[in-house]
Write an enzyme that holds these catalytic residues in place. Structure first.
Site, PDB file in Angstrom:
ATOM      1  CG  HIS A  95      46.204  39.348  39.629  1.00 13.75           C
ATOM      2  ND1 HIS A  95      45.513  40.536  39.643  1.00 13.75           N
ATOM      3  CD2 HIS A  95      47.480  39.654  39.953  1.00 13.75           C
ATOM      4  CE1 HIS A  95      46.344  41.520  39.961  1.00 13.75           C
ATOM      5  NE2 HIS A  95      47.546  41.010  40.151  1.00 13.75           N
ATOM      6  CB  CYS A 137      40.834  42.655  42.823  1.00  8.95           C
ATOM      7  SG  CYS A 137      39.816  43.338  41.556  1.00  8.95           S
TER       8      CYS A 137
END
Ligand SMILES: NC(=O)NCCC[C@H](N)C(=O)O
Length: 259
Positions: free
Chosen positions: A164, A249
């Site tokens: 990501h 996250c």
């Protein structure tokens, strides 16, 4: 608009070890240790003034603990993801219910768009969106459609070397983007870029007051930040790092709710 300090979290599934790994080799994961590390992560948020709210567990989804990927929140609007990884799609409903209960307005990414929250880095009103393995161009377009009317400027950046965008870069409180250069596609995409000496040193959660929640696995980056006048708050998230996770996250920070 009132400042809020609420962090949405989700406890790890006992099946964490079955989660996805893409850019690293799979290693054995100790689910009991992961739970203890998660509890310490939550405790660190609370110690530093954050109220934590748990989304309902989704134990059938090994990656459910990485709750940041389920949405992007700008002001009081939550854009619910459509994860690029199909196995992660059942994670969004309970996260959506949790932020709806907190008073967020909800919008959803729709096909053919895909988006995971880990691909979105907000710095003030600039919203960087990583176009990579999990977020496609239509997903970027839908972020623009959702947030530009709220005053955001959406900037698409390439992500090819990591999972990501926020696996590659996050930002210090002054807006300086930090990243481990071998994993950043284009440091020039950011107005100010500071290289850090460790991969996990690129990941910080801004706790407020110059305090930076970060992985204990990045002591040299922590020393660099301390030298710049910040206060690193290290947490051991080793079991989540084996699953390609990082400090960002494990929570969704809600800073601008009407409370
Ligand atoms: N935002 C993030 O960095 N999320 C980490 C997700 C890790 C998970 N194993 C996955 O591959 O989706």
């Amino acid at each position: 608009m009132t400042t809020s300090r609420i962090a949405l979290v989700r406890r790890p599934s006992p099946r964490l070890a079955d989660g996805l790994v893409t850019h690293i080799d799979r290693k054995p994961v100790d689910a009991a240790l992961a739970l203890r590390q998660w509890e310490a992560y939550v405790a660190a948020l609370e110690t530093h003034g954050w109220e934590t709210v748990e989304a309902d567990p989704v134990d059938a989804c090994p990656d459910g603990v990485f709750v940041e990927d389920t949405m992007v929140v700008h002001r009081n609007v939550a854009l619910i993801s459509l994860p690029g990884a199909e196995s992660r799609r059942p994670e969004t409903a309970a996260a959506e219910a949790a932020v709806t209960a907190l008073g967020c307005s909800v919008n959803r990414v729709r096909e053919p768009g895909t988006l995971e929250g880990g691909d979105v880095l907000k710095i003030g009103d600039t919203v960087y969106v990583g176009r990579g393995g999990r977020t496609n161009g239509e997903g970027v377009r839908q972020v623009r459609a959702a947030f530009e009317p709220l005053g955001a400027r959406v900037v698409a950046v390439p992500v090819s070397k990591v999972l990501h965008l926020k696996s590659a870069v996050t930002a210090l409180p002054d807006g300086t983007v930090i990243g481990y250069p071998p994993l950043v596609d284009d440091p020039a995409a950011f107005p100010r870029f500071l290289p850090v000496p460790e991969e996990s040193g690129a990941h910080v959660v801004l706790l407020g007051g110059g305090r930076l929640l970060m992985a204990a696995s990045a002591p040299r980056s922590a020393a660099l930040f301390a030298d710049l006048g910040y206060t690193p708050v290290p947490v051991d998230i080793g079991e989540f790092e084996k699953m390609e996770g990082c400090v960002t996250c494990l929570s969704v920070r809600l800073r601008e709710l009407y409370v």
